[in-house]
Enzyme design. Structure first.
Site, short mmCIF file in Angstrom:
data_model
loop_
_atom_site.label_atom_id
_atom_site.label_comp_id
_atom_site.label_asym_id
_atom_site.label_seq_id
_atom_site.Cartn_x
_atom_site.Cartn_y
_atom_site.Cartn_z
N CYS A 5 -1.30 -5.04 7.52
CA CYS A 5 -0.52 -4.28 8.01
C CYS A 5 0.44 -4.27 8.65
O CYS A 5 1.39 -3.73 9.68
CB CYS A 5 -1.42 -3.19 8.17
N CYS A 35 1.09 -1.16 -0.26
CA CYS A 35 -0.58 -0.10 -0.21
C CYS A 35 1.10 1.06 -0.07
O CYS A 35 0.25 2.30 -0.01
CB CYS A 35 -0.32 0.23 1.36
FE1 FES Z 1 -1.12 -0.19 4.12
FE2 FES Z 1 -2.29 -1.33 6.08
S1 FES Z 1 -3.57 -0.33 4.35
S2 FES Z 1 -0.16 -1.10 6.22
#
Ligand code: FES
Length: 126
Positions: free
Chosen positions: A104, A35
């Site tokens: 995450c 992400c």
């Molecule tokens: Fe990036 Fe959770 S979506 S660390």
């Protein structure tokens, strides 16, 4: 759709130990390739123990909750003990994370371990 449990929400809404340690003894930074989120941990070491742990996280709610939990789990621990904290332990301590948010939790302990490695490189502990 997913839902965070109460504990995760608490650490997200009131994260513990947020910030930066000026003159930190070790700094560890990791990014999540999934992400693009970033997490930085700062540590202060005294008598072989983590005297202070702070973090700055640019990321999602789960990443912030994970950082907060890692900082709490690590504070006061010896460097050895802190190196044993795994990403799985952190997710467990938080009472679990939604399936699609498990990635995450991979940042937290990694960033802490990097900060400890950074400290060890500078101090060449045996
Ligand atoms: Fe990036 Fe959770 S979506 S660390």
């Amino acid at each position: 759709m997913f839902q965070y449990n109460e504990k995760v929400m608490d650490h997200f809404a009131n994260p513990r130990n947020v910030g930066e340690i000026v003159n930190a003894d070790g700094v560890g930074e990791v990014g999540n390739p999934v992400c693009g989120d970033m997490m930085t941990f700062y540590i202060k070491v005294k008598d072989g123990k983590l005297d202070d742990v702070k973090f700055k996280t640019f990321g999602c709610g789960a990443a912030i909750a994970v950082s907060s939990m890692v900082s709490e789990m690590a504070k006061g621990k010896t460097l050895e003990q802190a190196m044993q904290i795994s990403n799985k332990d952190v997710a467990k301590q938080l009472g679990g994370l939604p399936e699609n948010k498990l990635h995450c939790s991979n940042l937290g302990a990694d960033a802490l371990h990097k900060a400890i490695e950074n400290y060890r490189q500078q101090h060449k502990e045996i």
